[in-house]
Motif scaffolding. Structure first.
Motif, mmCIF file in Angstrom:
data_model
loop_
_atom_site.group_PDB
_atom_site.id
_atom_site.type_symbol
_atom_site.label_atom_id
_atom_site.label_comp_id
_atom_site.label_asym_id
_atom_site.label_seq_id
_atom_site.Cartn_x
_atom_site.Cartn_y
_atom_site.Cartn_z
ATOM 1 N N ASP A 15 0.838 -1.204 0.000
ATOM 2 C CA ASP A 15 0.000 0.000 0.000
ATOM 3 C C ASP A 15 0.872 1.252 0.000
ATOM 4 O OD1 ASP A 15 -2.207 -1.644 0.101
ATOM 5 O OD2 ASP A 15 -2.347 -1.574 2.287
ATOM 6 N N ALA A 16 1.910 1.240 0.841
ATOM 7 C CA ALA A 16 2.803 2.397 0.919
ATOM 8 C C ALA A 16 3.561 2.576 -0.394
ATOM 9 C CB ALA A 16 3.774 2.215 2.082
ATOM 10 N N ALA A 17 4.012 1.453 -0.993
ATOM 11 C CA ALA A 17 4.769 1.526 -2.251
ATOM 12 C C ALA A 17 3.912 2.151 -3.354
ATOM 13 C CB ALA A 17 5.227 0.129 -2.664
ATOM 14 N N ARG A 18 2.637 1.764 -3.399
ATOM 15 C CA ARG A 18 1.734 2.307 -4.424
ATOM 16 C C ARG A 18 1.523 3.800 -4.210
ATOM 17 N NH1 ARG A 18 -3.392 0.081 -3.064
ATOM 18 N NH2 ARG A 18 -3.443 1.918 -1.713
ATOM 19 N N ASP A 19 1.304 4.191 -2.955
ATOM 20 C CA ASP A 19 0.990 5.592 -2.687
ATOM 21 C C ASP A 19 2.217 6.501 -2.718
ATOM 22 O OD1 ASP A 19 -1.627 4.964 -2.544
ATOM 23 O OD2 ASP A 19 -1.781 5.008 -0.368
ATOM 24 N N LEU A 20 3.417 5.911 -2.667
ATOM 25 C CA LEU A 20 4.630 6.736 -2.764
ATOM 26 C C LEU A 20 4.880 7.187 -4.201
ATOM 27 C CD1 LEU A 20 7.091 4.980 -0.290
ATOM 28 C CD2 LEU A 20 6.323 7.353 -0.198
ATOM 29 N N ILE A 21 4.280 6.493 -5.179
ATOM 30 C CA ILE A 21 4.431 6.918 -6.570
ATOM 31 C C ILE A 21 3.833 8.320 -6.732
ATOM 32 C CG2 ILE A 21 3.776 6.450 -8.963
ATOM 33 C CD1 ILE A 21 5.697 4.418 -7.973
ATOM 34 N N TYR A 44 8.782 -4.786 -0.260
ATOM 35 C CA TYR A 44 9.395 -5.984 0.313
ATOM 36 C C TYR A 44 8.744 -6.246 1.667
ATOM 37 C CZ TYR A 44 12.683 -5.970 -3.466
ATOM 38 O OH TYR A 44 13.228 -6.024 -4.718
ATOM 39 N N CYS A 45 8.155 -7.434 1.789
ATOM 40 C CA CYS A 45 7.253 -7.691 2.914
ATOM 41 C C CYS A 45 7.885 -8.542 4.009
ATOM 42 C CB CYS A 45 5.974 -8.344 2.413
ATOM 43 S SG CYS A 45 5.144 -7.383 1.147
ATOM 44 N N GLY A 46 9.051 -8.200 4.435
ATOM 45 C CA GLY A 46 9.649 -8.796 5.620
ATOM 46 C C GLY A 46 9.633 -10.312 5.669
ATOM 47 N N GLY A 47 9.128 -10.859 6.756
ATOM 48 C CA GLY A 47 9.232 -12.282 7.027
ATOM 49 C C GLY A 47 8.502 -13.183 6.052
ATOM 50 N N ASN A 85 15.846 2.370 0.824
ATOM 51 C CA ASN A 85 14.515 1.870 1.178
ATOM 52 C C ASN A 85 13.885 2.748 2.239
ATOM 53 O OD1 ASN A 85 14.450 -1.454 0.402
ATOM 54 N ND2 ASN A 85 16.425 -0.478 0.529
ATOM 55 N N VAL A 86 12.551 2.746 2.256
ATOM 56 C CA VAL A 86 11.814 3.393 3.329
ATOM 57 C C VAL A 86 11.160 2.301 4.166
ATOM 58 C CG1 VAL A 86 9.955 4.972 3.901
ATOM 59 C CG2 VAL A 86 11.348 5.386 1.878
ATOM 60 N N VAL A 87 11.369 2.340 5.468
ATOM 61 C CA VAL A 87 10.757 1.342 6.348
ATOM 62 C C VAL A 87 9.272 1.654 6.481
ATOM 63 C CG1 VAL A 87 10.751 0.332 8.654
ATOM 64 C CG2 VAL A 87 12.908 1.029 7.597
ATOM 65 N N THR A 88 8.430 0.715 6.064
ATOM 66 C CA THR A 88 6.981 0.911 6.116
ATOM 67 C C THR A 88 6.329 -0.372 6.599
ATOM 68 O OG1 THR A 88 6.596 0.041 3.912
ATOM 69 C CG2 THR A 88 7.041 2.374 4.075
ATOM 70 N N SER A 89 5.637 -0.310 7.689
ATOM 71 C CA SER A 89 4.892 -1.484 8.144
ATOM 72 C C SER A 89 4.019 -1.099 9.330
ATOM 73 C CB SER A 89 5.845 -2.591 8.554
ATOM 74 O OG SER A 89 6.725 -2.129 9.545
ATOM 75 N N PRO A 90 2.895 -1.816 9.490
ATOM 76 C CA PRO A 90 2.101 -1.606 10.694
ATOM 77 C C PRO A 90 2.918 -2.069 11.894
ATOM 78 C CG PRO A 90 0.947 -2.993 9.091
ATOM 79 C CD PRO A 90 2.362 -2.885 8.654
ATOM 80 N N GLU A 91 2.504 -1.712 13.068
ATOM 81 C CA GLU A 91 3.207 -2.115 14.280
ATOM 82 C C GLU A 91 3.330 -3.628 14.350
ATOM 83 O OE1 GLU A 91 3.205 -0.597 18.912
ATOM 84 O OE2 GLU A 91 1.549 -0.171 17.592
ATOM 85 N N HIS A 92 4.469 -4.121 14.810
ATOM 86 C CA HIS A 92 4.747 -5.549 14.993
ATOM 87 C C HIS A 92 4.905 -6.299 13.671
ATOM 88 C CE1 HIS A 92 3.986 -4.692 19.122
ATOM 89 N NE2 HIS A 92 2.694 -4.540 18.964
ATOM 90 N N VAL A 97 9.995 -0.341 1.474
ATOM 91 C CA VAL A 97 9.745 0.002 0.082
ATOM 92 C C VAL A 97 11.050 0.469 -0.533
ATOM 93 C CG1 VAL A 97 8.529 1.553 -1.485
ATOM 94 C CG2 VAL A 97 7.352 0.627 0.522
ATOM 95 N N LEU A 98 11.490 -0.212 -1.592
ATOM 96 C CA LEU A 98 12.698 0.179 -2.308
ATOM 97 C C LEU A 98 12.352 1.266 -3.310
ATOM 98 C CD1 LEU A 98 15.683 -0.287 -3.267
ATOM 99 C CD2 LEU A 98 14.744 -1.944 -4.874
#
Length: 207
Positions: A15-21, A44-47, A85-92, A97-98
């Motif tokens: 969601d963040a990657a799309r809206d950063l465009i 890039y979705c972490g785990g 990259n920008v660190v983007t994720s909900p808590e936990h 996003v590259l």
DNA sequence: GCTAGGATGCTCT
DNA sequence: GAGCATCCTAGCC
């Protein structure tokens, strides 16, 4: 023109990657101010994502990805190029996003000098190139995007045609459509996607 | 114009 | 010691 608040980054990476465009990345240093409109990103979705640096867990290199959202994660690729990259994720959760490509806006002379005199679209059409042009190096790893050195602005511009496709330059997770880019933009990177080039396109309302 | 291959050094196994 | 979220150049068409 308003800076993106930390809450903008506190959601899932796609969601963040799309809206950063369409947003504007700005860096300011003693050398001057440079900025460019983001025309290509990858999520890039972490785990859960085998292509993510965070997939194998916390290490010294990727520690920033496991921290709070709205910070910069910069690493050295192929021993030569910095990637931003920008660190983007909900808590936990863990995600980033590259930033792959920019359309140069301000400080083009400074960017050209940093890039060794390369003109036009070659300034920022690749992750290593945009870092070089904006003066983002490994020392920028962990930079707070709410600080005064590097930040992202929203100037109200939104691309009319958004493309979604496979990511570039990776060997795992190639079938996931997590690359977002402005269709028909000459500033998008020339890299060949590992999977289908274009999965879908989205028309955005004009702004 | 396009393609193939080398450079380069950090990170993880 | 192998693998890498890349870039640049030479060589070819």
């Amino acid at each position: 023109m308003s800076r993106l608040p930390r809450t903008f980054y506190e959601r899932r990476s796609p969601d963040a990657a799309r809206d950063l465009i369409g947003k504007v990345l700005v860096t300011e240093s003693s050398a001057g101010r440079t900025s460019g409109r983001i025309v290509e990103t990858e999520a890039y979705c972490g785990g859960s994502d085998p292509a993510s640096h965070a997939y194998r867990g916390l290490t010294a290199r990727n520690a920033v990805m496991f921290g709070p959202s709205g910070f910069l994660y910069v690493y050295l690729s192929y021993g030569v190029h910095a990637c931003c990259n920008v660190v983007t994720s909900p808590e936990h959760e863990v995600g980033a996003v590259l930033l792959r490509a920019l359309e140069p806006l301000e400080g083009i002379e400074l960017m050209t000098a940093r890039r060794g005199g390369r003109p036009g679209r070659d300034l920022c059409n690749g992750p290593g190139k945009l870092c070089q042009a904006l003066g983002i190096g490994l020392e920028a790893n962990g930079t707070d995007l709410e600080g005064d050195a590097i930040w992202i602005e929203d100037d109200g511009h939104a691309p009319q045609l958004l493309g979604i496709g496979s990511r570039v330059g990776i060997t795992a997770g190639t079938d996931l459509p997590l690359r977002y880019f402005v269709l028909n933009s000459p500033y998008v990177s020339p890299g060949k996607p590992a999977g289908p080039a274009l999965v879908s396109m989205v028309k955005q309302p004009e702004s």
